[in-house]
Write a protein that holds these residues in place. Structure first.
Motif, mmCIF file in Angstrom:
data_model
loop_
_atom_site.group_PDB
_atom_site.id
_atom_site.type_symbol
_atom_site.label_atom_id
_atom_site.label_comp_id
_atom_site.label_asym_id
_atom_site.label_seq_id
_atom_site.Cartn_x
_atom_site.Cartn_y
_atom_site.Cartn_z
ATOM 1 N N ASP A 262 -2.818 -5.895 0.205
ATOM 2 C CA ASP A 262 -2.675 -5.860 1.670
ATOM 3 C C ASP A 262 -2.574 -4.450 2.232
ATOM 4 O O ASP A 262 -1.845 -4.202 3.193
ATOM 5 N N PHE A 263 -3.278 -3.503 1.611
ATOM 6 C CA PHE A 263 -3.324 -2.146 2.144
ATOM 7 C C PHE A 263 -4.326 -2.106 3.284
ATOM 8 O O PHE A 263 -5.335 -2.821 3.271
ATOM 9 N N HIS A 264 -4.070 -1.223 4.251
ATOM 10 C CA HIS A 264 -4.888 -1.217 5.470
ATOM 11 C C HIS A 264 -6.127 -0.324 5.396
ATOM 12 O O HIS A 264 -6.336 0.517 6.260
ATOM 13 N N GLY A 265 -6.946 -0.421 4.379
ATOM 14 C CA GLY A 265 -8.207 0.337 4.308
ATOM 15 C C GLY A 265 -8.028 1.787 4.700
ATOM 16 O O GLY A 265 -7.116 2.475 4.225
ATOM 17 N N CYS A 266 -8.896 2.244 5.571
ATOM 18 C CA CYS A 266 -8.911 3.654 6.014
ATOM 19 C C CYS A 266 -7.532 4.102 6.512
ATOM 20 O O CYS A 266 -7.090 5.217 6.262
#
Lengths: 424, 360
Positions: A262-266
């Motif tokens: 669940d990391f927010h990409g950029c």
């Protein structure tokens, strides 16, 4: 005989249909542009105009009248008759009804194409999918509806700098509500987005440098369908402009790992509203590194980050050295044309190497940095040649002047000698 | 040993072609020595600069390619890639400017010393023609690098030609090779600069030098009035020639200095669709005329101001050329001769207008 009757009746019916159609059209037009607009003249006379009313409003300029939106009979001078519900008078719409109120025309392509053949007519549909729309439907009247962003009576086309939705004005328009901490508290939302955005690379470009290519709020969040970007859509949102970065990132193992955790990409490395111009030490293992947030000393990612940073820093330093040499060549008035072209290529390589960071693969980065190093070395070599030529020319001139001086002295002595002999 | 070889060669030529006239000229030609002798060297320096122009011009021709798509590029190639190309091009540009400067100095020194008077009328006229052709060399050569400034300056310059009544327009079209300044103008100016002008120039220069050789150097009035024993002369060869040569070496050194430390910028390539850059000026030697035309009002008594100015300079040029034939009686009470006063006025006018041209 039967055939004749058939043709005759068809012709009559067709004529009636065409006449009807023609009359309907004419009727439509006259409705929009009555000769006398008593709503406007009376309200002006009694100084009871809507707040923020502008004669230059896009609807007014297109010939629409008060009655076009609010209904009623603008040709009547009698207040009761003019504002009679029987004449379709709807009055001031309630907040929750505004989207449908505007949508009467804006969702009707047959009507809208008269004014703008390519105009979108899905704003209301989109609106009801947005967080604003959903909450409004649920009865929350604090959320934004059409007039909150576009105003009610001084609406301008989106490309008009007077418009509240003109690109340069969008951040302050959204901030009217989103900067209100009291209001935002109710939704558990922060209210410092504009403050952060103004200091970001995007905000500086848009608000300080008036660069209309830079993204405003709606470029990432959407406008009528405004929503916070979801975790999965973040790299797509950024990738609309930063397409190579998105492509490289999505092809890596890291993209999958990010999704799983669940990391927010950029956003995970670059932040969101306050996104800054990335620096080379964001990669690597230094104190500003983002890689060491997850990677520990000795693991594959740590080693890769170290290698990638070293490569890019080396190219950057060489590029700076080449640029300084180039400036020296230019300052000395020597030929800088080819060096300038080489530096353009080198800069391209540096940018591409930085973009390739998003592959997280040192081997791919090295290919570009190696090319860049070759080009910058060539630029340095050419600069050195020009600088050396500069001194060679001056030394040559000194030597030539010395030779000329010898000739001049010899001639002078010869002339003096002749004069002396003559006198003797 | 070298002397022996030299005299052997000379005697072998003498045997076949009889060098007596040359020997006589060298032995007998004398140059008067007085306090104004320094002006005798100005013509020599101008001649030297012409030789420099000729040689550097030929070298430039080896690489220069006329044409809208190649002129600018070839000049850039000359100054960046060709060995010593930068030196040759800059010497050519500087020498052109110094040539015009020395030609003016030479002309005014001749004017004020009254050397143009009988029997040297034709020397003056050929000299004036040479000066006019030097200016034409400058004007045509200025366009050849096909850069922005040259392009617009040529446009303005040829526009001025168009002002002349009757022949102005056809002459403008003839010069430009069409209605506008285009690649056709460049080809035309190239032809004029490297073929037509050199041929005519060389002819008048040869005449000019021949007249000087035939008549010898002019002696000023006060020198003529001296008793014979007080008149000093030096032989042209080798004494005067040595001094001439010394000055040429100094001028050449100055020329290289200027070429190295003050190179001529190439600027941007000419673009007919671009707006005119700031500071379009003609070459400095046209500045006094350009500035005068700018000062004139739009109309003077129903005649266009610019037209009147162009006609004035045309007539003034002709009168200046015919100076040897103009006689104004000198009255005993006058301190200066009228023509000298006119000459001083002309010099002051040219200097002031040129300075104003750069200041305003």
């Amino acid at each position: 005989m039967r055939t004749r009757v058939f043709y005759l009746s068809t012709t009559v019916l067709l004529t009636i249909f065409l006449f009807g159609f023609a009359f309907q059209k004419t009727d439509n037009k006259t409705k929009q542009t009555p000769k006398v607009d008593n709503c406007l003249s009376c309200h002006k006379d009694i100084d009871d105009m809507p707040q923020g009313y502008s004669d230059y409003d896009v609807h007014r300029q297109a010939g629409l009248t008060c009655a076009s939106c609010h209904g009623g009979d603008p040709s009547s001078t009698d207040q009761e008759a003019a504002m009679s519900p029987a004449k379709g008078y709807a009055g001031v719409p309630k907040r929750k009804d505004i989207p449908k109120f505007c949508g009467k025309c804006h969702s009707n392509i047959d009507y809208m194409r008269i004014y703008q053949p390519r105009i979108a007519t899905d704003q209301v549909t989109q609106y009801y999918t947005s967080m604003h729309g959903k909450k409004l439907m649920a009865g929350d009247e604090n959320v934004a509806e059409c007039a909150s962003c576009h105003t009610a009576h001084s609406i301008f086309p989106v490309k008009d700098p007077r418009a509240t939705v003109y690109k340069l004005n969008i951040p302050s328009t959204c901030n009217k509500c989103h900067g209100n901490s009291e209001l935002m508290k109710k939704y558990n939302l922060p209210s410092n987005q504009l403050e952060e955005y103004s200091k970001s690379v995007h905000g500086i470009a848009l608000l300080k440098q008036n660069d209309l290519g830079a993204p405003a709020c709606n470029d990432c969040h959407g406008n009528h369908g405004a929503m916070p970007p979801g975790i999965t859509s973040i790299s797509h949102v950024c990738g609309m402009c930063h397409s190579s970065n998105m492509e490289y990132f999505n092809a890596t193992k890291m993209a999958k790992a990010f999704a799983e955790q669940d990391f927010h990409g950029c956003e995970q490395c670059h932040g969101n509203h306050g996104v800054q111009k990335p620096t080379d030490d964001m990669v690597g293992v230094g104190k500003n590194s983002k890689c060491v947030d997850c990677h520990d000393k000795g693991d594959v990612g740590y080693v890769a980050a170290e290698k990638i940073e070293a490569e890019i820093v080396q190219l950057k330093n060489n590029y700076d050295a080449a640029t300084n040499k180039f400036l020296e060549v230019r300052e000395k008035g020597m030929n800088d044309v080819d060096i300038g072209f080489l530096l353009q290529d080198a800069k391209q390589n540096l940018i591409q190497s930085r973009t390739l960071v998003h592959t997280f693969d040192p081997a791919k980065v090295v290919v570009k940095t190696k090319d860049g190093m070759n080009i910058t070395n060539k630029a340095i070599m050419l600069s050195d040649k020009e600088i050396s030529e500069y001194y060679t020319r001056r030394n040559g001139f000194a030597a030539a002047t010395l030779a000329f001086l010898v000739i001049v002295i010899a001639l002078y002595l010869k002339i003096k000698d002749k004069e002396k002999r003559k006198q003797a | 040993m070298l002397k022996n070889i030299g005299s052997k060669i000379v005697s072998s030529i003498d045997e076949r072609y009889d060098l007596t006239p040359v020997r006589n000229l060298l032995q007998h030609k004398k140059v008067p020595e007085h306090r104004h002798s320094v002006w005798y060297y100005m013509g020599g320096v101008t001649l030297f600069l012409f030789i420099v122009q000729l040689l550097t011009g030929i070298l430039l021709l080896l690489y220069y390619r006329p044409g809208e798509d190649s002129a600018y590029e070839s000049v850039r190639f000359i100054v960046t890639e060709v060995k010593f190309g930068w030196l040759i091009r800059n010497v050519h540009s500087w020498s052109a400017n110094l040539l015009v400067l020395f030609a003016f100095v030479h002309m005014f020194s001749v004017f004020f010393s009254k050397a143009y008077q009988k029997p040297r009328e034709l020397t003056w006229i050929t000299g004036f023609i040479i000066l006019v052709f030097s200016l034409a060399f400058g004007f045509s050569g200025y366009l050849l690098p096909w850069n922005e400034l040259a392009f617009f300056a040529t446009k303005v310059g040829t526009d001025i030609v168009g002002v002349v009544p009757v022949i102005g327009q056809p002459l403008k079209v003839l010069l430009r090779g069409g209605e506008d300044v285009t690649g056709a103008t460049l080809s035309r100016f190239f032809g004029i600069h490297v073929a037509i002008l050199p041929a005519i120039f060389t002819f008048f220069l040869a005449l000019h030098l021949l007249f000087i050789q035939r008549q010898g150097m002019h002696e000023p009035e006060e020198f003529k009035n001296l008793p014979e024993e007080k008149k000093k002369y030096i032989p042209f060869f080798p004494d005067f020639a040595l001094k001439d040569f010394l000055l040429w070496v100094v001028v050449f050194n100055v020329l290289i200095f200027l070429a190295l430390y003050f190179p001529w910028e190439l600027g941007n390539k000419a673009d007919a669709f671009a707006s005119a850059p700031k500071g379009i000026r003609p070459e400095w030697y046209f500045m006094f005329m350009f500035q005068s035309l700018k000062f004139l009002p739009a109309h003077i008594l129903f005649i266009e101001g610019e037209l009147l100015g162009v006609l004035f300079f045309g007539v003034a040029g002709l009168v200046w050329m015919m100076v040897p034939y103009i006689k104004i009686k000198h009255r005993s009470g006058w301190k200066f001769q009228p023509l000298t006063l006119i000459g001083i006025f002309v010099v002051i006018f040219i200097v002031i207008m040129t300075v104003l041209g750069y200041l305003l």
